[in-house]
Design an enzyme around this catalytic site. Sequence first.
Site, short mmCIF file in Angstrom:
data_model
loop_
_atom_site.label_atom_id
_atom_site.label_comp_id
_atom_site.label_asym_id
_atom_site.label_seq_id
_atom_site.Cartn_x
_atom_site.Cartn_y
_atom_site.Cartn_z
N ASN A 112 0.83 -1.20 0.00
CA ASN A 112 0.00 0.00 0.00
C ASN A 112 0.87 1.25 0.00
OD1 ASN A 112 0.04 -1.23 2.82
ND2 ASN A 112 -0.88 0.73 3.35
N ASP A 113 0.79 2.13 0.97
CA ASP A 113 1.33 3.49 0.87
C ASP A 113 2.79 3.55 0.43
OD1 ASP A 113 -1.04 3.61 2.27
OD2 ASP A 113 -0.27 4.83 3.90
N GLN B 17 4.81 0.45 2.13
CA GLN B 17 4.16 -0.46 3.06
C GLN B 17 3.96 -1.82 2.38
OE1 GLN B 17 2.37 0.67 6.51
NE2 GLN B 17 4.46 1.32 6.14
N GLU C 242 -5.17 11.41 7.19
CA GLU C 242 -3.97 10.60 7.04
C GLU C 242 -2.99 11.21 6.04
OE1 GLU C 242 -4.69 6.00 7.89
OE2 GLU C 242 -5.39 6.58 5.91
#
Length: 466
Positions: free
Chosen positions: A40-41, A57, A218
Site C-alpha cells: 500500500n502506501d 508499506q 492521514e
Amino acid sequence: MSLPSRLPAILQAVMQGQPRALADSHYPRWHHAPVTGLMNDPNGFIEFAGRYHLFYQWNPLACDHTFKCWAHWSSIDLLHWQHEPIALMPDEEYDRNGCYSGSAVDNNGTLTLCYTGNVKFAEGGRTAWQCLATENADGTFRKIGPVLPLPEGYTGHVRDPKVWRHEDLWYMVLGAQDRQKRGKVLLFSSADLHQWTSMGEIAGHGINGLDDVGYMWECPDLFPLGDQHILICCPQGIAREEECYLNTYPAVWMAGEFDYAAGAFRHGELHELDAGFEFYAPQTMLTSDGRRLLVGWMGVPEGEEMLQPTLNNGWIHQMTCLRELEFINGQLYQRPLRELSALRGEANGWSGNALPLAPMEIDLQTRGGDMLSLDFGGVLTLECDASGLRLARRSLASDEMHYRYWRGNVRSLRVFIDQSSVEIFINGGEGVMSSRYFPACSGQLTFSGITPDAFCYWPLRTCMVE
C-alpha cells in the site's frame, strides 16, 4: 526488546510467490508492484547520495493489512529500479503491530527514516509512536526507537510523519484524530530530529473555516510549489458529494500561505487530487533538478480491494506512475514523469480499428464538446461530452455499474495503460483519473467518436523492478 524474526518466513514467501505474480497476466509491466503479498502506501520517497529511493508499506506474508513492513526500491534514473533489503519490520514492542507510513530525510549525510510505530492493545484501543531509523553501511537500517509519544488530546490515530528541513530546523506534519473524533494535521519542529516541539494544528476540523471534513486525516504532505504552499492529505470520513469524494477514502489538496514563525497555514478550499477509482496516500519529493515528484498508491483501503482477482496469485495492488507537479494560476497540475517517454516504442497513427489491450501511451486531442468514448476490454469505459468525463466500471461484487467524474472542458487526454491499470491525464495534467481494471487476456481497446488525425499511440516497453 526485539520480537522473533520473521525474515525466514518472508524469504520463503518471496521465493514461492514471485513466480506466480510474474506469470499473472494482470501483473504490471512498468509500474511498481509487490512480488508477493500486499502493498500500500509509498513511504520515504527521496533522492539521496545520487540515487532515488522509494520505500513502501508491504505485508509479504499475506494479502491483508497486517504485519506492515517497509520494503525498499532504489534507482539512478527513476525508470530502472532494483530491490533493496527490507528496511523495517515490526519486531520491537513500540512497532509490534506495524511499521506504519512515514518519510525519509538526509540528516548530515545519513539516510534517516521517520515512521509510525503502531501498537494495539489486547483489551482494545491503540497508541502510536513516531520513530527513527538510520541506514547502516551495508544498506540495512538500525532502529533508533521512539522520539515522539502520543500527543495529549488525541486518540491513538496519530501517524504518517512527513519531515523536511527549513533553514535551521526540522519540521514534521502528522495526520491525527482528536478525542472528539475529528481529523487534524499537526505541526512539530525540532533542532535534531529527536526532541520535538508542538506548533499546533494547521489544518482540519475547525481550521480555516472547515467544519465536517472527516474523522481522521492521514498521510499529510506540506511543500512549497510555485508561489504557494500545497498541503496534500487523505481525509477519512469526508462526506460524499454527487460527483466528488466517491471513493471509500479520497485524497485532497489545498493551496495557501504557510508561516513558519507562527506555525500557521492559511489555505483555500479542498480539491480532490485524483478523480479515478483507485488513488490514495500520495507522497512527494524534491529532486536535485528542482522538480516536485509525486507517487501514490493505486488502491483504496477497504472497498472492493479483497475481491481483486490477483489475490488468486498471491499479490495485490500497485503504485501509480511517477508524476511531476506544478502550480499554475491557482491550479495544481500533475503530469507524467518526463523520463517515461524513454519507454516509448515507435509512434503509431490510428486506422480506426480496435487495438489489443497492452501497455501503451495514447495522445488524444479533442474539441470542446466532442462526444467520444474509449472502452477498455468491456471492463472500464471512459465517456467524454460537453460536461467533461465519466469513467464507468462494473463492480467486482455485483453487476452494478460504478462511476467517477471529472467536470470541465476536455481539450486533450494522455492515457497510460498497463496490464491492469489506466491513468488518464486531462488537459496537460489539470485533472487525473487513475483506476485498476482486470481485462481478459484477449481484451481490446475500442473507440467511438474519435477521428484518426486526433489520435496517436506508442507501445510502452517493459521496465520491471529487478
